[in-house]
Design an enzyme around this catalytic site. Structure first.
Site, PDB file in Angstrom:
ATOM      1  N   GLU A 118     -12.199  -3.362   3.404  1.00 21.64           N
ATOM      2  CA  GLU A 118     -12.730  -3.253   4.769  1.00 21.64           C
ATOM      3  C   GLU A 118     -13.744  -2.108   4.907  1.00 21.64           C
ATOM      4  O   GLU A 118     -13.679  -1.297   5.840  1.00 21.64           O
ATOM      5  CB  GLU A 118     -11.619  -3.136   5.810  1.00 21.64           C
ATOM      6  CG  GLU A 118     -10.668  -1.980   5.703  1.00 21.64           C
ATOM      7  CD  GLU A 118      -9.687  -1.907   6.882  1.00 21.64           C
ATOM      8  OE1 GLU A 118      -9.661  -0.870   7.550  1.00 21.64           O
ATOM      9  OE2 GLU A 118      -8.956  -2.891   7.112  1.00 21.64           O
TER      10      GLU A 118
ATOM     11  N   GLU B 155       0.859  -1.191   0.000  1.00 19.71           N
ATOM     12  CA  GLU B 155       0.000   0.000   0.000  1.00 19.71           C
ATOM     13  C   GLU B 155       0.884   1.225   0.000  1.00 19.71           C
ATOM     14  O   GLU B 155       1.910   1.286   0.694  1.00 19.71           O
ATOM     15  CB  GLU B 155      -0.911   0.040   1.219  1.00 19.71           C
ATOM     16  CG  GLU B 155      -1.691   1.360   1.280  1.00 19.71           C
ATOM     17  CD  GLU B 155      -2.878   1.368   2.197  1.00 19.71           C
ATOM     18  OE1 GLU B 155      -2.957   0.498   3.073  1.00 19.71           O
ATOM     19  OE2 GLU B 155      -3.732   2.260   2.020  1.00 19.71           O
TER      20      GLU B 155
HETATM   21  O1  AHR Z   1      -2.516  -1.539   6.407  1.00 18.30           O
HETATM   22  C1  AHR Z   1      -2.826  -0.234   6.807  1.00 18.30           C
HETATM   23  C2  AHR Z   1      -4.306   0.053   6.748  1.00 18.30           C
HETATM   24  O2  AHR Z   1      -4.982  -0.788   7.620  1.00 18.30           O
HETATM   25  C3  AHR Z   1      -4.960  -0.217   5.431  1.00 18.30           C
HETATM   26  O3  AHR Z   1      -4.891   0.844   4.581  1.00 18.30           O
HETATM   27  C4  AHR Z   1      -6.382  -0.463   5.786  1.00 18.30           C
HETATM   28  O4  AHR Z   1      -7.003  -1.331   4.905  1.00 18.30           O
HETATM   29  C5  AHR Z   1      -6.308  -0.960   7.196  1.00 18.30           C
HETATM   30  O5  AHR Z   1      -7.125  -0.249   8.021  1.00 18.30           O
END
Ligand code: AHR
Length: 868
Positions: free
Chosen positions: A594, A264
């Site tokens: 999520e 990410e």
């Molecule tokens: O991994 C960090 C964050 O944790 C991600 O962006 C999210 O999906 C989760 O809340």
């Protein structure tokens, strides 16, 4: 007034204001008083709480700080308020609770529950275009068979909306004060005085709440167990004898994609991280809005500086290279001497004699040839590399040159010095090491990419995380903005508080996956932004307008064509133009991250899922079930997955080591007939968020259970992957780095051991311990898998105890009697707080029933091939 009188008067109020429609509640012989309230001290952020009493005088709280339902409205953290919750039981015996969200908006919250334990999705009806909605009260009107929600506003006017289904509401109409029955009771609880409501419920109902709270506290206490308290927990514990046997007849196939990675763009993971670009803000597109105006230096000139005399700089946007890249600089020079410099991310690190590719777009704004010098310069002014460039083009033209520094540098800068009088426009000033990962143009930083590759991830999920669904509708990640020529890509705000240049875009992600042999798993927003994004100010999730959903869905279909389509197809052609005529072989696509599982989400997810299923049955769609291992989003997400028969869902949970230790049976309990699981985000979190031997071993222990459940868990990825030191919004991460170095964590070592020692067949077994106490048993784990390609058996053994284990293992299914087999034995061990422990491997021979010592706090891995 005595407490008894107060209570009686207020009970009378209760009867008037929220009389239950079904009188049965009131005559139950074993009924008790239940008090519902929220804590004004924290604006109700601990949620709806309960206390109980037999006589309305002596009260016991049910959990002091733990609400049974919490508000999920508004932006992260502070906005999630529950002000004056008002709870009633409806004619169908369901409970309905409304509350005030804030003092600014004409919105209230509503949530329902059948048993006061499980609460469904929350909704936030907007009662008017403007105004406020203060202290809403709900009651059921038996004659109209309607719920009436009455509230006041800042001017003490009163209004009412009505609903029969909690989905459709009448327009708010003014009512008299008499129609508004906001009569809270004040009760003296052991924790203080609180205002709320009295209810009468059966003892069974109260007992269920008490039991749920007790269970919750019991689980929390176990979750809090950590190695720091092991000395007391395991005082006097001696070395344990253990024996391990296997059931080869129960060997089962498990996923061949089990261990992967999740990338990410947070913590500067992309720009300033994995993406090889060394110039920060190369296209002058940083904006105040990237940081929501909090940092005035975060603007189009961030990281750039004009020093010296003779040149004026103007930020221009009259004739940009591309509309998506509107800003550039215009340098007006009278005489040489001024320098425009960029110091990258904390300085530009350079390696002596390595080649660096400089490119920039230039334009002569007035006629004639414009000369300028380009230099790489150390902070002390030493020139490390230099060249002269010129242009006479009155159209944007890309210049490219190689620079080779004559010395190493930790933190150099790039300098551009106009020499010729006149006006010169510059944009897209870029510097890449020639030595990117796999020598790709516009490539990745080799050391970071290699560290990821060394994990042997079987898949790579990208580009987020929350980054994908974005902070509001306008910030949803759109893959089409991230492909094509760099100068045409559309940068965006990164919801983690910085900037996305999109230089690392979908083409580069797919290419990276191919380069490391990982299956690409792109994640696309489910038509909704982050539940915490508060679209339009204090609002909530929102969703792409339904009439725009077909276009949004077409974008997703186009992505599949971009990845897999023929090189002559519309989108396949763009892939081919980018240098990859062959398909990328995309098989998985995640929809949603999520998200809050609301009606808004369900409608949009269902539309996308139906379209993908119809157009691309060959693609496995991965749904989403919220940010936790339980709760409303988890339950509702699974409900949707079950009803639509979504093939796989993405689960996320960040938990304490204690949770991972005590929940190794989490997937043992999963019904094998339902969707498969992608555990897309997990990590062990300790207070202070370190990554150490304790967190790593608790993840390793849990991963042995993931391997055991590799028939239902298809993929798993630790999160997050990368963090630039000094720019870390989220801890812990797997890999930390600065401009020159990569620091691998203990968690990384565990992921690497699992990734490099994956198997595709799992053999169950039994572990007998000389001490079978639960706290001992749960800290010892094992798994036996076979890598069907090499034929190797891989045994993983985790000991999270402070004492060694003397283990005898029966390997007779794989090793013949009286034979010695070559094996590799790897031990990863250290004190629980050790952040630097490294695995050590050696070649050994093992026999059919090896005896070995598992050190305290250790992960032992044996890889062997007995030829059986
Ligand atoms: O991994 C960090 C964050 O944790 C991600 O962006 C999210 O999906 C989760 O809340």
């Amino acid at each position: 007034m005595t407490l008894r009188i107060t209570a009686l008067i207020l009970l009378l109020n209760l009867g008037l204001s929220c009389k239950p429609a079904n009188a049965r509640t009131w005559i139950t012989a074993d009924s008790i008083y239940l008090f519902s309230y929220a804590q004004p001290q924290n604006s109700g952020r601990t949620g709806l709480q309960f206390a109980w009493s037999r006589d309305a005088q002596h009260w016991k709280t049910i959990g002091d700080q733990s609400g049974f339902v919490r508000s999920d409205y508004g932006r992260w953290g502070a906005q999630k308020k529950m002000i004056t919750p008002w709870l009633i039981q409806g004619p169908d015996m369901s409970w309905h609770c409304v509350w005030q969200l804030n003092s600014e908006e004409p919105v209230f919250a509503l949530v329902s529950s059948k048993d006061l334990l499980y609460w469904g999705p929350q909704s936030y009806p907007k009662v008017a275009a403007t105004g406020t909605c203060l202290h809403p009260v709900i009651r059921y009107d038996v004659s109209q068979k309607t719920y009436l929600i009455t509230y006041t506003d800042k001017n003490r006017h009163y209004y009412q909306v009505q609903t029969t289904d909690f989905k459709h509401y009448t327009a708010a109409k003014p009512v008299s004060q008499d129609a508004y029955h906001f009569a809270q009771v004040e009760v003296h609880l052991p924790t203080g005085n609180f205002k709320g409501q009295l209810h009468k419920v059966s003892w069974k109902q109260a007992a269920a709440l008490i039991a749920a709270n007790d269970l919750n506290e019991y689980h929390s206490a176990r979750d809090r167990e950590s190695a720091a308290t092991d000395p007391a927990r395991f005082a006097g514990l001696k070395t344990i004898d253990a024996s391990l046997t296997f059931n080869p007849d129960q060997t089962k196939p498990i996923s061949n994609l089990l261990i992967g990675a999740f990338f990410e763009d947070l913590n500067y993971a992309a720009d300033g991280g994995l993406y090889g670009e060394l110039i920060q803000n190369r296209n002058f597109e940083y904006r105040l809005s990237d940081k929501e105006g909090r940092d005035t230096t975060w603007n189009a000139m961030h990281s750039w500086q004009l020093t010296g005399q003779g040149t004026q700089l103007k930020l221009d946007s009259v004739e940009p290279i591309h509309v998506n890249n509107p800003h550039y600089v215009l340098l007006t020079t009278q005489e040489p001497g001024a320098k425009l410099s960029n110091n990258g991310y904390d300085g530009i690190p350079l390696i002596k004699n390595a080649a660096y590719d400089l490119s920039l777009f230039v334009k002569s704004v007035d006629p004639g040839k414009h000369y300028f010098k380009v230099r790489l310069v150390n902070p002390d002014g030493t020139v490390l590399a230099t060249t002269n460039l010129n242009t006479s083009s009155t159209h944007w033209k890309k210049l490219e040159v190689k620079l080779i520094p004559n010395a190493d540098a930790k933190a150099a800068r790039l300098e551009l010095e106009p020499i010729t009088k006149g006006k010169l426009a510059l944009d897209m000033v870029s510097l890449f090491p020639e030595n990117t990962f796999h020598h790709r143009k516009n490539g990745l930083r080799a050391d970071i990419a290699s560290a990821v590759a060394d994990l042997h991830p079987k898949f790579l999920r990208f580009p987020g995380g929350c980054l994908v669904h974005g902070d509001g509708l306008g910030n949803i990640y759109r893959w089409k903005n991230t492909i094509g020529p760099l100068e045409s890509r559309r940068p965006d705000r990164n919801l983690w508080g910085y900037h996305q240049s999109m230089g690392l875009g979908y083409f580069e992600y797919f290419q990276f996956c191919e380069d490391i042999g990982a299956q690409p798993v792109p994640v696309i927003a489910a038509g909704v932004p982050c539940q915490n994004s508060a679209t339009g100010g204090g609002g909530q999730q929102g969703g792409i307008p339904i009439d725009q959903m077909p276009a949004y869905i077409q974008d997703i279909l186009d992505l599949i064509e971009y990845a897999n389509g023929d090189k002559n197809s519309t989108w396949g052609k763009k892939r081919a133009e980018a240098g990859h005529p062959a398909p990328f072989n995309l098989k998985y696509i995640g929809i949603g991250n999520e998200d809050l599982i609301s009606d808004v989400f369900e409608i949009r997810f269902s539309m996308i899922y139906a379209a993908l299923k119809k157009a691309h049955p060959e693609i496995t769609v991965i749904g989403t079930v919220g940010p936790n291992s339980d709760g409303t989003d988890y339950t509702e997400g699974w409900r949707i997955a079950d009803s639509l028969q979504v093939p796989m869902v993405d689960e996320h949970y960040y938990k304490s080591p204690g949770w991972f230790i005590y929940n190794q049976d989490f997937y043992d309990k999963y019904d094998r007939t339902h969707s498969k699981v992608y555990l897309g985000e997990y990590a062990a979190h300790l207070p202070g968020k370190p990554v150490n031997v304790e967190t790593a071993l608790s993840e390793a222990l849990y991963l042995t259970s993931i391997e055991r459940n590799g028939d239902i868990v298809h993929m798993a990825s630790y999160a997050p992957l990368l963090a630039r030191e000094g720019y870390t919004d989220w801890n812990p991460n797997l890999i930390y780095f600065n401009g020159q170095q990569v620091h691998l964590t203990t968690g990384y070592q565990v992921q690497k051991l699992f990734g490099q020692n994956s198997g595709y067949r799992y053999t169950p077994g039994q572990l007998q311990l000389s001490n079978e106490a639960e706290k001992v048993r749960v800290r010892v784990g094992f798994s036996m898998v076979r890598d069907t390609v090499s034929g190797d058996q891989i045994l993983k053994l985790i000991n999270l105890l402070p004492v060694a284990i003397d283990l005898t293992t029966d390997l007779s299914p794989w090793i013949k009697p009286n034979s010695n087999v070559s094996a590799t034995k790897t031990i990863f061990t250290g004190a629980p707080t050790d952040k630097k422990a490294l695995p050590e491997s050696k070649d050994v021979t093992i026999e059919q029933k090896p005896v070995m010592k598992l050190p305290p706090y250790s992960f032992t891995l044996i890889r062997f091939n007995g030829g059986m």
